[in-house]
Write a protein that holds these residues in place. Structure first.
Motif, PDB file in Angstrom:
ATOM      1  N   GLU A  98       0.829  -1.213   0.000  1.00  0.00           N
ATOM      2  CA  GLU A  98       0.000   0.000   0.000  1.00  0.00           C
ATOM      3  C   GLU A  98       0.860   1.258   0.000  1.00  0.00           C
ATOM      4  OE1 GLU A  98      -2.859   0.364   3.198  1.00  0.00           O
ATOM      5  OE2 GLU A  98      -3.936   1.939   2.121  1.00  0.00           O
ATOM      6  N   MET A  99       1.992   1.178   0.694  1.00  0.00           N
ATOM      7  CA  MET A  99       2.926   2.312   0.726  1.00  0.00           C
ATOM      8  C   MET A  99       3.407   2.658  -0.692  1.00  0.00           C
ATOM      9  SD  MET A  99       6.498   2.315   2.840  1.00  0.00           S
ATOM     10  CE  MET A  99       7.332   1.214   1.726  1.00  0.00           C
ATOM     11  N   LEU A 100       3.520   1.648  -1.542  1.00  0.00           N
ATOM     12  CA  LEU A 100       4.032   1.848  -2.910  1.00  0.00           C
ATOM     13  C   LEU A 100       2.927   2.187  -3.917  1.00  0.00           C
ATOM     14  CD1 LEU A 100       6.460  -1.229  -2.994  1.00  0.00           C
ATOM     15  CD2 LEU A 100       7.093   1.168  -2.612  1.00  0.00           C
ATOM     16  N   GLN A 101       1.660   1.980  -3.527  1.00  0.00           N
ATOM     17  CA  GLN A 101       0.544   2.216  -4.457  1.00  0.00           C
ATOM     18  C   GLN A 101       0.264   3.706  -4.646  1.00  0.00           C
ATOM     19  OE1 GLN A 101      -1.657  -1.811  -2.861  1.00  0.00           O
ATOM     20  NE2 GLN A 101      -2.895   0.036  -2.937  1.00  0.00           N
ATOM     21  N   ALA A 102      -0.113   4.080  -5.877  1.00  0.00           N
ATOM     22  CA  ALA A 102      -0.548   5.453  -6.135  1.00  0.00           C
ATOM     23  C   ALA A 102      -1.912   5.693  -5.498  1.00  0.00           C
ATOM     24  CB  ALA A 102      -0.618   5.697  -7.643  1.00  0.00           C
ATOM     25  N   ILE A 103      -2.757   4.663  -5.556  1.00  0.00           N
ATOM     26  CA  ILE A 103      -4.090   4.725  -4.958  1.00  0.00           C
ATOM     27  C   ILE A 103      -4.075   3.815  -3.740  1.00  0.00           C
ATOM     28  CG2 ILE A 103      -6.530   4.180  -5.332  1.00  0.00           C
ATOM     29  CD1 ILE A 103      -5.840   4.684  -8.399  1.00  0.00           C
ATOM     30  N   LYS A 104      -4.478   4.340  -2.594  1.00  0.00           N
ATOM     31  CA  LYS A 104      -4.351   3.578  -1.353  1.00  0.00           C
ATOM     32  C   LYS A 104      -5.526   2.626  -1.161  1.00  0.00           C
ATOM     33  CE  LYS A 104      -0.543   5.709  -0.692  1.00  0.00           C
ATOM     34  NZ  LYS A 104       0.720   4.991  -1.011  1.00  0.00           N
ATOM     35  N   GLY A 105      -5.276   1.571  -0.387  1.00  0.00           N
ATOM     36  CA  GLY A 105      -6.304   0.588  -0.093  1.00  0.00           C
ATOM     37  C   GLY A 105      -5.791  -0.811  -0.341  1.00  0.00           C
ATOM     38  N   LYS A 106      -6.674  -1.815  -0.098  1.00  0.00           N
ATOM     39  CA  LYS A 106      -6.332  -3.223  -0.228  1.00  0.00           C
ATOM     40  C   LYS A 106      -7.034  -3.784  -1.461  1.00  0.00           C
ATOM     41  CE  LYS A 106      -6.107  -5.890   3.639  1.00  0.00           C
ATOM     42  NZ  LYS A 106      -6.551  -6.817   4.731  1.00  0.00           N
ATOM     43  N   GLY A 107      -6.258  -4.312  -2.402  1.00  0.00           N
ATOM     44  CA  GLY A 107      -6.832  -4.857  -3.635  1.00  0.00           C
ATOM     45  C   GLY A 107      -7.686  -6.084  -3.377  1.00  0.00           C
ATOM     46  N   THR A 108      -8.839  -6.144  -4.059  1.00  0.00           N
ATOM     47  CA  THR A 108      -9.729  -7.297  -3.935  1.00  0.00           C
ATOM     48  C   THR A 108      -9.963  -7.885  -5.332  1.00  0.00           C
ATOM     49  OG1 THR A 108     -11.752  -6.040  -4.299  1.00  0.00           O
ATOM     50  CG2 THR A 108     -10.932  -6.135  -2.025  1.00  0.00           C
ATOM     51  N   PRO A 109     -10.484  -9.116  -5.416  1.00  0.00           N
ATOM     52  CA  PRO A 109     -10.771  -9.705  -6.733  1.00  0.00           C
ATOM     53  C   PRO A 109     -11.625  -8.790  -7.609  1.00  0.00           C
ATOM     54  CG  PRO A 109     -10.871 -11.418  -5.082  1.00  0.00           C
ATOM     55  CD  PRO A 109     -10.670 -10.109  -4.329  1.00  0.00           C
ATOM     56  N   ALA A 110     -12.570  -8.071  -7.020  1.00  0.00           N
ATOM     57  CA  ALA A 110     -13.443  -7.175  -7.802  1.00  0.00           C
ATOM     58  C   ALA A 110     -12.650  -6.073  -8.498  1.00  0.00           C
ATOM     59  CB  ALA A 110     -14.498  -6.557  -6.883  1.00  0.00           C
ATOM     60  N   ASP A 111     -11.460  -5.757  -7.974  1.00  0.00           N
ATOM     61  CA  ASP A 111     -10.617  -4.725  -8.591  1.00  0.00           C
ATOM     62  C   ASP A 111      -9.886  -5.244  -9.835  1.00  0.00           C
ATOM     63  OD1 ASP A 111     -11.148  -2.686  -6.646  1.00  0.00           O
ATOM     64  OD2 ASP A 111      -9.867  -3.796  -5.253  1.00  0.00           O
ATOM     65  N   ILE A 112      -9.805  -6.557  -9.972  1.00  0.00           N
ATOM     66  CA  ILE A 112      -9.079  -7.176 -11.090  1.00  0.00           C
ATOM     67  C   ILE A 112     -10.037  -7.523 -12.226  1.00  0.00           C
ATOM     68  CG2 ILE A 112      -7.479  -9.046 -11.702  1.00  0.00           C
ATOM     69  CD1 ILE A 112      -6.566  -7.023  -9.418  1.00  0.00           C
ATOM     70  N   VAL A 113     -11.272  -7.859 -11.876  1.00  0.00           N
ATOM     71  CA  VAL A 113     -12.276  -8.344 -12.828  1.00  0.00           C
ATOM     72  C   VAL A 113     -12.509  -7.434 -14.046  1.00  0.00           C
ATOM     73  CG1 VAL A 113     -14.773  -8.755 -13.039  1.00  0.00           C
ATOM     74  CG2 VAL A 113     -13.472  -9.886 -11.239  1.00  0.00           C
ATOM     75  N   PRO A 114     -12.650  -6.110 -13.876  1.00  0.00           N
ATOM     76  CA  PRO A 114     -12.982  -5.274 -15.043  1.00  0.00           C
ATOM     77  C   PRO A 114     -11.933  -5.323 -16.151  1.00  0.00           C
ATOM     78  CG  PRO A 114     -13.373  -4.069 -13.008  1.00  0.00           C
ATOM     79  CD  PRO A 114     -12.634  -5.309 -12.629  1.00  0.00           C
ATOM     80  N   ALA A 115     -10.658  -5.378 -15.769  1.00  0.00           N
ATOM     81  CA  ALA A 115      -9.580  -5.455 -16.769  1.00  0.00           C
ATOM     82  C   ALA A 115      -9.680  -6.757 -17.560  1.00  0.00           C
ATOM     83  CB  ALA A 115      -8.221  -5.345 -16.078  1.00  0.00           C
TER      84      ALA A 115
END
Ligand code: 4PL
Length: 246
Positions: free
Chosen positions: A203-220
């Protein structure tokens, strides 16, 4: 959106995690989905929850006979194959000093041999209709050099470069081959390993903060699997909140 009406899809690693979320989305947008996992009971449960035209197939993708059987079943049950999402993979946590050749081979057998077998059988089936979308799940660890999984990182580097080469070979058949490279994602698999302790660091390295979930991968994945992505092939789309940029 109903981008997959009339389409037949295979999703591997679909009993849980990112694979399962992808299977759910393709089905909800109209696809007939083969929910594939080495955990046959898990696949059956996932297919039941997804409902509709989803059906479960237990399959160890590292076993050539099992993969041949899977594609025969899909051809017989659904008549064709339009979309294949290869999400099945072993995600190990093994520090370099503990990494044995047996463990290296165990990961390569699924993550690369399994991908070869799935793409061999899947592309042969897609070619019969002159249409196809193959989406392979990679990992942003190939850019970051993430520790405690050198064999996994090596295998996922192979996923990217193999997908590029396959895209070139299959273009003539109107089959696209692309990758989606997630970052660390909150899944059942990750929660079972020490990877779960790395969320703060990534998260420290992410441009957008938060915890990635499967729903964040699905649209791509859904975009690359859709008909309208016909002009995109041999590419890797990183979905990791901007942790790595290449
Ligand atoms: C950044 O693909 O990309 C942990 C575990 N951390 O599986 C991964 C990062 C993990 C990753 C991955």
């Amino acid at each position: 959106m109903k981008r997959f009406e009339g389409r037949v899809a295979i999703v591997t690693g679909a009993a849980q995690g990112i694979g399962r979320a992808i299977a759910e989305r393709l089905a909800s947008e109209g696809a007939t989905v083969a929910v594939v996992d080495v955990n046959a009971m898990g696949a059956t449960k996932a297919a039941k929850v997804i409902g509709g035209k989803a059906f479960a197939v237990g399959c160890d993708i590292g076993d050539p006979d099992a993969v041949a059987k899977l594609h025969r079943k899909v051809a017989k049950t659904a008549g064709k194959l339009d979309v294949q999402v290869n999400a099945a993979a072993i995600v190990p946590f093994v520090p370099w000093d503990a990494l044995t050749f047996d463990e290296w081979r165990r990961v390569m057998r699924v993550n690369l041999d399994g991908l070869y077998l799935m793409c061999r059988a899947g592309s042969d089936l897609m070619r019969k209709n002159g249409y196809g979308r193959i989406v392979n799940i990679c990992s942003n660890s190939i850019f970051a050099g993430t520790p405690n999984m050198a064999h996994y990182v090596a295998s996922k580097g192979g996923v990217l470069t193999f997908s590029r080469a396959l895209a070139t070979e299959l273009g003539a058949h109107r089959i696209t081959v692309n990758c989606v490279a997630p970052g660390l994602t909150d899944t059942e698999g990750v929660q079972k390993t020490k990877h779960k302790d790395a969320f703060g660091f990534v998260e420290m390295l992410q441009a957008i903060k938060g915890k990635g979930t499967p729903a964040d991968i699905v649209p791509a994945v859904a975009f690359l699997a859709s008909e309208e992505a016909r002009w995109v092939t041999g590419q890797t789309l990183v979905a990791d909140a901007g942790m790595v940029r290449w």
